[in-house]
Structure formats: structure tokens, C-alpha cells
Design a protein around this motif. Structure first.
Motif, PDB file in Angstrom:
ATOM      1  N   TYR A 354      68.329  40.963  39.776  1.00 14.64           N
ATOM      2  CA  TYR A 354      68.264  41.653  38.484  1.00 14.64           C
ATOM      3  C   TYR A 354      69.633  42.205  38.097  1.00 14.64           C
ATOM      4  O   TYR A 354      70.368  42.732  38.934  1.00 14.64           O
ATOM      5  N   GLU A 355      69.943  42.076  36.824  1.00 21.63           N
ATOM      6  CA  GLU A 355      71.119  42.725  36.252  1.00 21.63           C
ATOM      7  C   GLU A 355      70.640  43.986  35.542  1.00 21.63           C
ATOM      8  O   GLU A 355      69.716  43.938  34.725  1.00 21.63           O
ATOM      9  N   VAL A 356      71.272  45.111  35.861  1.00 17.22           N
ATOM     10  CA  VAL A 356      70.844  46.398  35.326  1.00 17.22           C
ATOM     11  C   VAL A 356      72.006  47.062  34.592  1.00 17.22           C
ATOM     12  O   VAL A 356      73.138  47.082  35.087  1.00 17.22           O
ATOM     13  N   ARG A 357      71.713  47.584  33.405  1.00 16.64           N
ATOM     14  CA  ARG A 357      72.771  48.221  32.612  1.00 16.64           C
ATOM     15  C   ARG A 357      72.133  49.203  31.634  1.00 16.64           C
ATOM     16  O   ARG A 357      70.956  49.076  31.288  1.00 16.64           O
ATOM     17  N   TYR A 358      72.922  50.174  31.200  1.00 21.85           N
ATOM     18  CA  TYR A 358      72.441  51.106  30.186  1.00 21.85           C
ATOM     19  C   TYR A 358      72.429  50.424  28.822  1.00 21.85           C
ATOM     20  O   TYR A 358      73.359  49.720  28.445  1.00 21.85           O
ATOM     21  N   GLU A 359      71.348  50.646  28.107  1.00 17.39           N
ATOM     22  CA  GLU A 359      71.195  50.106  26.756  1.00 17.39           C
ATOM     23  C   GLU A 359      70.686  51.241  25.874  1.00 17.39           C
ATOM     24  O   GLU A 359      69.579  51.730  26.081  1.00 17.39           O
ATOM     25  N   ASN A 360      71.480  51.672  24.925  1.00 16.11           N
ATOM     26  CA  ASN A 360      71.146  52.825  24.089  1.00 16.11           C
ATOM     27  C   ASN A 360      70.813  54.045  24.956  1.00 16.11           C
ATOM     28  O   ASN A 360      69.806  54.728  24.751  1.00 16.11           O
ATOM     29  N   ASP A 361      71.675  54.289  25.961  1.00 13.75           N
ATOM     30  CA  ASP A 361      71.558  55.425  26.868  1.00 13.75           C
ATOM     31  C   ASP A 361      70.332  55.350  27.778  1.00 13.75           C
ATOM     32  O   ASP A 361      69.950  56.346  28.390  1.00 13.75           O
ATOM     33  N   GLN A 362      69.704  54.181  27.870  1.00 16.14           N
ATOM     34  CA  GLN A 362      68.559  54.009  28.752  1.00 16.14           C
ATOM     35  C   GLN A 362      68.843  52.878  29.726  1.00 16.14           C
ATOM     36  O   GLN A 362      69.267  51.794  29.323  1.00 16.14           O
ATOM     37  N   LEU A 363      68.610  53.132  31.012  1.00 16.03           N
ATOM     38  CA  LEU A 363      68.845  52.113  32.024  1.00 16.03           C
ATOM     39  C   LEU A 363      67.754  51.055  31.927  1.00 16.03           C
ATOM     40  O   LEU A 363      66.562  51.379  31.942  1.00 16.03           O
ATOM     41  N   LYS A 364      68.155  49.790  31.820  1.00 21.95           N
ATOM     42  CA  LYS A 364      67.210  48.700  31.603  1.00 21.95           C
ATOM     43  C   LYS A 364      67.487  47.526  32.535  1.00 21.95           C
ATOM     44  O   LYS A 364      68.612  47.331  33.006  1.00 21.95           O
ATOM     45  N   LEU A 365      66.437  46.738  32.774  1.00 22.38           N
ATOM     46  CA  LEU A 365      66.587  45.455  33.461  1.00 22.38           C
ATOM     47  C   LEU A 365      67.001  44.438  32.404  1.00 22.38           C
ATOM     48  O   LEU A 365      66.192  44.012  31.587  1.00 22.38           O
ATOM     49  N   ILE A 366      68.273  44.090  32.397  1.00 25.44           N
ATOM     50  CA  ILE A 366      68.809  43.221  31.355  1.00 25.44           C
ATOM     51  C   ILE A 366      68.349  41.781  31.549  1.00 25.44           C
ATOM     52  O   ILE A 366      68.017  41.072  30.595  1.00 25.44           O
TER      53      ILE A 366
END
Length: 374
Positions: A354-366
Motif C-alpha cells: 500500500y502507498e499511504v499519503r495525506y490527502e486534504n489533511d487526511q491520511l489515506k490509502l492511495i
């Protein structure tokens, strides 16, 4: 003449039978229906009394426990108290702060404002508009816990250690002072109040009701202390109805309090993957889907996502590693999945990345991909 009399007599009999049936139905059937309805209500009441499984109580409660982060980097916990978005926590968690950041178990971030804090009792309330309308935890407003009650101490949902500790209420009516607060008639519990638990709820493990606020711990054995909800409800309700306009300053020491250490992006990303699989195991596909990033969602509808896991009975994470570079992390999980195939259950192993990153200040499974392994 005789035929006419017989015909009249027959008509009277029919009318009489009809009247009898009418009144019999009117008087008897409603009573039977009422009795049946009462039985249904009683059966439903009995069903509601059936204890919820421990794992279900934990999963439901964790979703409503939040992490509270201050501008100076200090961290603590809280829990959703009502559908106005009000979060209850310890005063020492939000001391000398007006605006805080609230992080939910599914990594959403919201702004919160302290609307009430006590200088004598270790309790405070944070209003979070972004959580308004969310169903809160049940509060044990009319009863106190007793010695022997089995309880759960839940803390910060993004704390990887001691998120949930179990135990019993081992003592009641304990009094102590940890400056500047006075703790009176608090619960002593065998569930330790460790980093990440402070400010979180003390929950009845059978009903899921909140009995108290986890507030202080000691390193002399597995002992924690929790403030009963019954003793602070009037204080909380007062702030909910009339928020404080000026927040008083508090002079805190650190003795006895349970502060949470800072965690890295690898820690948060590992937690997110764990939470993803935990939600799948509970059949909570809505929560699992909410953890996906926008690009992943745009290519996979909720219906398709859910369908892909309907034949998966359970998933166990055998090994999990996380590495980070810059603003994103890569999490590799080795999992064992029990799957239904052709009417049988088979155990399959996968390597999921899994690639994980913040998206709109929310940590998400990209993104995520899995390959079957031996």
C-alpha cells in the motif's frame, strides 16, 4: 305461512350469529393482539439485554475515540459525547489551548475549540463542528460502576500501543491530588492508564456504555484511575449549553498523567493498514472504503469494493513493515486470508503493498496491490 316463518327464523339466526361474531372479534381479538404485541415487546427487550461481544464493543467504541493534538505537539485522547460534535477529554490534555486538532480513527482531521475546562476537576469539552450529527457513545448517566465490573480503557486511536487495555474496577471512592486537580470518588481500575489512554473513555465491556474518563496512572503496578461520568455530567452539560468565553490558564505538572509520545508517518501508516483490515474483518465495508484515497475510489465504486471482499471470511496480518520517504509511506503486509471458494473454505497467503499519503489533511490509502504467495 309455515315457509315464511321458517325463512324469518333463519334470517334472525344469521343476524344473531353475525352480531355475536362481530362483538366476539371486537372484544377478543384486540386483547389477543395486545397480548401478542406485549410478547413481541418483551422478546425485543430480552434481545436487547443480550450482552454484546467484546470485540464488537471495542470496534464500535474505537470509532468514536479521537486523538487530540495541540499546536505545541502534545497529544491526548477524547471521545464523542453528543451529536453536536462535542468531545469530552481531560483538562490536562487541552490545558492552555483554545484551538486544537481532532484526528478520528479513520484519519480524518478536524478543527476543535475548547468550550469548557475546569481548574479543579480534570475534565474539559472540545466542540468539533465537523463531527456534528455523528452518533456518539452511550453514557452511563444513571449508574456508577461497582467493584468487579469488567471494563475497557480506550485511548488515542492512532496510538499503536495500549490503544485498548482490559481490566476490572478494583476500587471505588478513591481520593487523591495531582496538582492542580483534586480527584474525588474516582474509580481505581486494573486496566493501566498508559500513554494514549489519558482522556479516553472507560467503557463497560458488556454494554459499551461510558462509565468514566481515564485520567491518571501509576508505574507501581497495573493501576489506573478514572473519573466517574455521574460526577461530572452537570459540569459537561453546563458547557454544552453555555460555552465558556474565556479559557482559564492552568499550571500543570506531569506527575501521574499519561501523555502520549509522538508517532512517525510509518507508525500512522501501519495503524491505518491494520485498521483497514480490522474493518473488513467486522464486515464494516463502509469504514474500510472511507480509508481509500480519491484516485482509488474514482476507479472502484463502493459496490465493487464490497463485492470483492464478500467471500473473505477473515484476514490475519502475519507481518507488516512500513517505510517512508518525504510525505508518503509504503506499507507491506503479509496476510493470511480465509476465503470461500466453490462452497469450501481455503487459506490463502498474500503480499499486499500500500502507498499511504495525506490527502486534504487526511491520511489515506492511495493505492494497493496484492500478489498471492506460497
Amino acid at each position: 305461512m309455515k315457509k315464511w316463518i321458517i325463512s324469518l327464523f333463519s334470517t334472525i339466526l344469521v343476524w344473531g350469529a353475525g352480531v355475536f361474531v362481530f362483538f366476539y372479534i371486537k372484544e377478543t381479538v384486540p386483547k389477543k393482539l395486545t397480548a401478542s404485541s406485549e410478547l413481541v415487546v418483551e422478546a425485543q427487550a430480552e434481545e436487547e439485554k443480550v450482552p454484546t461481544e467484546l470485540k464488537d464493543v471495542i470496534h464500535h467504541t474505537q470509532k468514536l475515540v479521537v486523538k487530540i493534538q495541540l499546536a505545541d505537539g502534545s497529544l491526548g485522547s477524547g471521545f464523542l459525547y453528543n451529536n453536536k460534535g462535542d468531545v469530552v477529554t481531560n483538562a490536562h490534555v487541552v490545558a492552555n489551548a483554545k484551538d486544537v486538532t481532532i484526528i478520528t480513527s479513520d484519519s480524518r482531521e478536524f478543527s476543535g475549540t475548547v468550550i469548557g475546562i475546569s481548574q479543579e476537576t480534570d475534565v474539559a469539552v472540545v466542540r468539533v463542528p465537523g463531527l456534528e450529527g455523528t452518533e456518539p457513545l452511550k453514557i452511563a448517566a444513571d449508574r456508577k460502576g461497582v467493584v468487579g465490573d469488567e471494563v475497557l480503557a480506550l485511548g488515542s486511536p492512532l496510538g499503536l500501543q495500549n490503544t485498548v487495555t482490559t481490566g476490572i474496577i478494583s476500587g471505588i471512592d478513591r481520593d487523591m491530588d495531582i496538582e492542580p486537580f483534586h480527584y474525588e470518588d474516582v474509580y481505581q481500575i486494573s486496566a493501566p492508564i498508559a500513554p494514549g489512554n489519558s482522556g479516553g473513555p472507560l467503557v463497560d465491556s458488556k454494554t459499551g456504555e461510558v462509565l468514566g474518563i481515564n485520567s491518571a496512572g501509576t508505574d507501581k503496578g497495573a493501576i489506573g484511575f478514572s473519573i466517574p461520568m455521574t460526577s461530572i455530567l452537570s459540569l459537561i452539560e453546563g458547557w454544552v449549553k453555555t460555552p465558556m468565553t474565556t479559557i482559564p490558564e492552568l499550571d500543570l505538572g506531569t506527575e501521574g498523567y499519561a501523555y502520549e509520545d509522538e508517532y512517525s508517518l510509518e507508525d500512522y501508516s501501519s495503524y491505518l493498514v491494520n485498521y483497514f483490515y480490522e474493518s473488513l474483518n467486522y464486515g464494516d465495508y463502509v469504514t474500510a472504503y472511507s480509508l481509500l484515497g480519491s484516485a482509488w475510489k474514482s476507479g472502484t465504486t463502493y459496490e465493487k469494493f464490497r463485492e470483492g471482499y464478500l467471500n473473505t471470511r477473515s484476514v490475519n496480518i502475519d507481518d507488516l513493515t512500513a517505510t517512508s520517504e518525504g510525505d508518503h509511506a509504503t506499507v507491506v503486509a503479509i496476510i493470511s486470508a480465509e476465503e470461500r471458494k466453490s462452497g469450501s473454505l481455503i487459506l490463502s497467503k498474500y503480499k499486499a503493498t500500500y502507498e499511504v499519503r495525506y490527502e486534504n489533511d487526511q491520511l489515506k490509502l492511495i493505492s494497493g496491490k496484492a500478489e498471492r504467495i506460497n
